[in-house]
Design a protein around this motif. Structure first.
Motif, PDB file in Angstrom:
ATOM      1  N   ILE A  30       0.866  -1.179   0.000  1.00 55.25           N
ATOM      2  CA  ILE A  30       0.000   0.000   0.000  1.00 55.25           C
ATOM      3  C   ILE A  30       0.899   1.224   0.000  1.00 55.25           C
ATOM      4  CG2 ILE A  30      -1.817   1.258   1.208  1.00 55.25           C
ATOM      5  CD1 ILE A  30      -2.499  -1.404   2.638  1.00 55.25           C
ATOM      6  N   PHE A  31       0.797   2.041  -1.034  1.00 51.66           N
ATOM      7  CA  PHE A  31       1.653   3.219  -1.103  1.00 51.66           C
ATOM      8  C   PHE A  31       0.814   4.488  -1.026  1.00 51.66           C
ATOM      9  CE2 PHE A  31       1.296   0.819  -5.012  1.00 51.66           C
ATOM     10  CZ  PHE A  31       0.751   1.698  -5.946  1.00 51.66           C
ATOM     11  N   ILE A  32       1.311   5.437  -0.238  1.00 52.55           N
ATOM     12  CA  ILE A  32       0.633   6.713  -0.016  1.00 52.55           C
ATOM     13  C   ILE A  32       1.640   7.818  -0.301  1.00 52.55           C
ATOM     14  CG2 ILE A  32      -0.696   8.111   1.609  1.00 52.55           C
ATOM     15  CD1 ILE A  32      -1.144   5.597   3.265  1.00 52.55           C
ATOM     16  N   ALA A  33       1.240   8.792  -1.111  1.00 52.89           N
ATOM     17  CA  ALA A  33       2.174   9.852  -1.492  1.00 52.89           C
ATOM     18  C   ALA A  33       1.411  11.124  -1.841  1.00 52.89           C
ATOM     19  CB  ALA A  33       3.012   9.411  -2.687  1.00 52.89           C
ATOM     20  N   LYS A  34       2.102  12.239  -1.745  1.00 54.44           N
ATOM     21  CA  LYS A  34       1.553  13.513  -2.222  1.00 54.44           C
ATOM     22  C   LYS A  34       1.753  13.509  -3.726  1.00 54.44           C
ATOM     23  CE  LYS A  34       0.260  17.806  -0.603  1.00 54.44           C
ATOM     24  NZ  LYS A  34      -0.428  18.268  -1.791  1.00 54.44           N
ATOM     25  N   MET A  35       0.700  13.145  -4.441  1.00 51.64           N
ATOM     26  CA  MET A  35       0.827  12.940  -5.878  1.00 51.64           C
ATOM     27  C   MET A  35      -0.550  13.078  -6.523  1.00 51.64           C
ATOM     28  SD  MET A  35       2.013   9.472  -7.931  1.00 51.64           S
ATOM     29  CE  MET A  35       3.441   9.187  -6.909  1.00 51.64           C
TER      30      MET A  35
END
Length: 584
Positions: free
Chosen positions: A489-494
């Motif tokens: 699970i990846f979370i980023a400001k994108m």
């Protein structure tokens, strides 16, 4: 409900979701339900993403509240075609307005959600058909084959692989509205046969209420509970070879399916109803996982199990590090003492997030961890529960606890597991709240053996973390004596489409190069298709081509890249390819 924030709280959107808006399509689940991060999780994300409260005072992204309107012409569907569809299904069950067309075009991967937020409308059907019985599907498929009209299917819409996207336009069957009936229930064989548009809650309601509805002797369950349970369909589970969170005990969907019926361009396919047989390669297994590329799944017979929630035994443990936790999990699966129903092990980064998400950091447990030498960013959370007959469930629980103690696990009782159960179906709602401020959350998963688990975990995370200021949580689930599923699970400001696509492609490339299976239960769709042949092998992949040429020689069923079957050679990616992801 989450506890109120003590400090600044972001301007989470809590307003109405207009019925015909873009948000009503991309929002997860119920229009009137939202979920926001706990304050501890919000504060942690600010530090990782290098943002401040000022960044959360106004929305960074389009909220999608506008009415769906666009100017995308139909590709080829003619008035006479629509007239025929209406003659088969009725005027109310054939739609070609803007909202109906867009509502079945995308799934729930972040690539889909970003396009919908930005009103990027592409790859939509000309017309949407809502069938009520398989005869209607048979007539329309035959008509479309004769006129070379592409056909797509939309089940629950939870696809994260662009599986439902209508790359060639034309016709999409939406199974949700009418195609969700029980065809038969057989208590002697412990089976139920249903139409494939039935949702998870609908299926479980029928089975849990079998005494009243079918005059059965007891209540039943299917045992299949993916995180998308509330908004995915039985047909979608089958054609993607899905897995529920209880699969370690009940099995993946291919273990639960007894038989299937398909409508294909070359005629109807009905698989054997026997519980086991030795009559050549299994047609049941050949058809499962075909993702609509061979035909339309119209009926499926599922095995069912006795519903005994009173026998459930919950447990959770904290291990000191990932290596020890993996060793404990392997012994739990190989000890031959029975298997858990839910079996979930989080790596250090996911453990840290979960402690915040489920409020453990605000509980007395947090102090105990420090006292007992469990370090932040090292400790790993294991949770699960056992189902089945009372004695069996109790024995599985006893074995799990004995092994956990042997590997130094700290017993957290069932407290954490219960917290996880409360949130397991509504955690996806967090995505919408955070994406309003440009924070992207998405997932990829793969299947590994115990012997290469550490390498796959290390290599895939290395790519994920190569992007600065990015969260990458990983857990092991859907376990077996020979290995398990790794779920990233990846979370980023994108919020840029090209940046997202390049990042996702990079993760897929890392999964392939690390030697893992490209998917354990999400399927392949059109997103992951370029990697499939390189993952399986050329000779092995040729079998898929032969099957496609038999069932659908004109490439009319879910065309446009599904399983990579109509991709050009230069569009496919092998393990040896060196890719410049900045250009993808």
């Amino acid at each position: 409900m989450s506890k109120p924030y003590k400090g600044f709280e972001p301007k989470w959107y809590r307003g109405e979701v207009p019925a015909n808006s873009y948000r009503s399509i991309f929002k997860w689940g119920k229009p009137d339900f939202i979920k926001v991060p706990k304050e501890t999780l919000y504060n942690m994300m600010k530090g990782i993403f290098n943002v401040t409260d000022d960044d959360f005072k106004s929305y960074n992204e389009n909220l999608g509240l506008d009415e769906v309107k666009f100017d995308v012409a139909k590709k080829a569907c003619k008035d006479e075609d629509i007239k025929f569809f209406k003659s088969v299904c009725g005027d109310d069950n054939v739609k070609d307005d803007d909202y109906s067309r867009l509502s079945v075009a995308y799934g729930k991967t972040m690539y889909d959600l970003l396009r919908l937020r930005n009103k990027i409308v592409e790859n939509i059907p000309d017309v949407v058909v809502y069938p009520s019985d398989k005869k209607e599907i048979e007539k329309i498929v035959q008509y479309c084959v004769e006129r070379r009209i592409p056909v797509y299917v939309y089940g629950g819409g939870s696809s994260v692989t662009r599986g439902v996207e209508c790359m060639k336009g034309e016709v999409s069957f939406d199974m949700r509205k009418n195609y969700n009936k029980v065809i038969s229930f057989n208590e002697i064989d412990q089976t139920i046969t249903v139409q494939t548009g039935m949702s998870g809650p609908q299926l479980e309601s029928h089975l849990n209420n079998a005494i009243a509805e079918f005059k059965a002797k007891r209540a039943y369950t299917c045992g299949h509970f993916p995180q998308s349970f509330e908004y995915s369909s039985v047909g979608g589970w089958v054609v993607t070879r899905g897995a529920g969170q209880n699969s370690t005990y009940y099995g993946k969907i291919e273990d639960i399916v007894l038989s299937q019926e398909y409508v294909t361009p070359v005629g109807k396919i009905v698989t054997s109803h026997a519980p086991a047989e030795a009559t050549g390669p299994s047609i049941n297994q050949i058809m499962m996982g075909s993702e609509g590329a061979f035909g339309i799944l119209t009926e499926v017979t599922l095995k069912v199990f006795r519903y005994m929630p009173e026998n459930r035994k919950r447990y959770s443990f904290m291990f000191k590090d990932w290596e020890t936790a993996q060793a404990a999990a392997r012994e739990m699966m190989q000890c031959e003492g029975g298997t858990s129903s839910v079996f979930r092990l989080s790596d250090p980064e996911e453990t840290s997030i979960m402690m915040k998400l489920y409020g453990v950091e605000d509980s007395p447990l947090a102090k105990l961890f420090k006292l007992r030498g469990f370090k932040d960013n090292e400790k790993c959370l294991f949770l699960g529960f056992s189902d089945g007959e009372k004695g069996f469930s109790k024995n599985v629980s006893r074995c799990i606890k004995r092994i956990a103690r042997h590997f130094g696990g700290m017993n957290l009782t069932g407290y954490v597991t219960k917290s996880w159960e409360k949130g397991r179906f509504n955690d996806p709602y967090l995505r919408d709240s955070m994406q309003d401020f440009g924070i992207m959350t998405d997932t990829l998963e793969c299947s590994v053996n115990w012997s290469n688990m550490a390498q796959v975990h290390r290599d895939v995370r290395a790519f994920c973390k190569s992007r600065p200021n990015t969260i990458c949580m990983t857990h092991m689930s859907h376990a077996y004596p020979q290995g398990a599923n790794l779920y990233f699970i990846f979370i980023a400001k994108m919020s840029d489409l090209k940046e997202y696509k390049a990042y996702q492609d990079g993760i897929l490339d890392a999964i392939q190069k690390a030697g893992a299976s490209m998917s354990h239960h999400h399927g392949i769709g059109k997103s992951f298709a370029p990697w499939l042949e390189g993952s399986l092998g050329k000779n092995e992949y040729e079998i898929f081509k032969v099957l496609k040429n038999h069932f659908d020689p004109e490439f009319l069923m879910n065309p446009g890249g599904t399983l990579g079957l109509d991709l050009k050679p230069e569009e496919k990616i092998s393990k040896s390819d060196k890719i410049d992801f900045t250009k993808r």
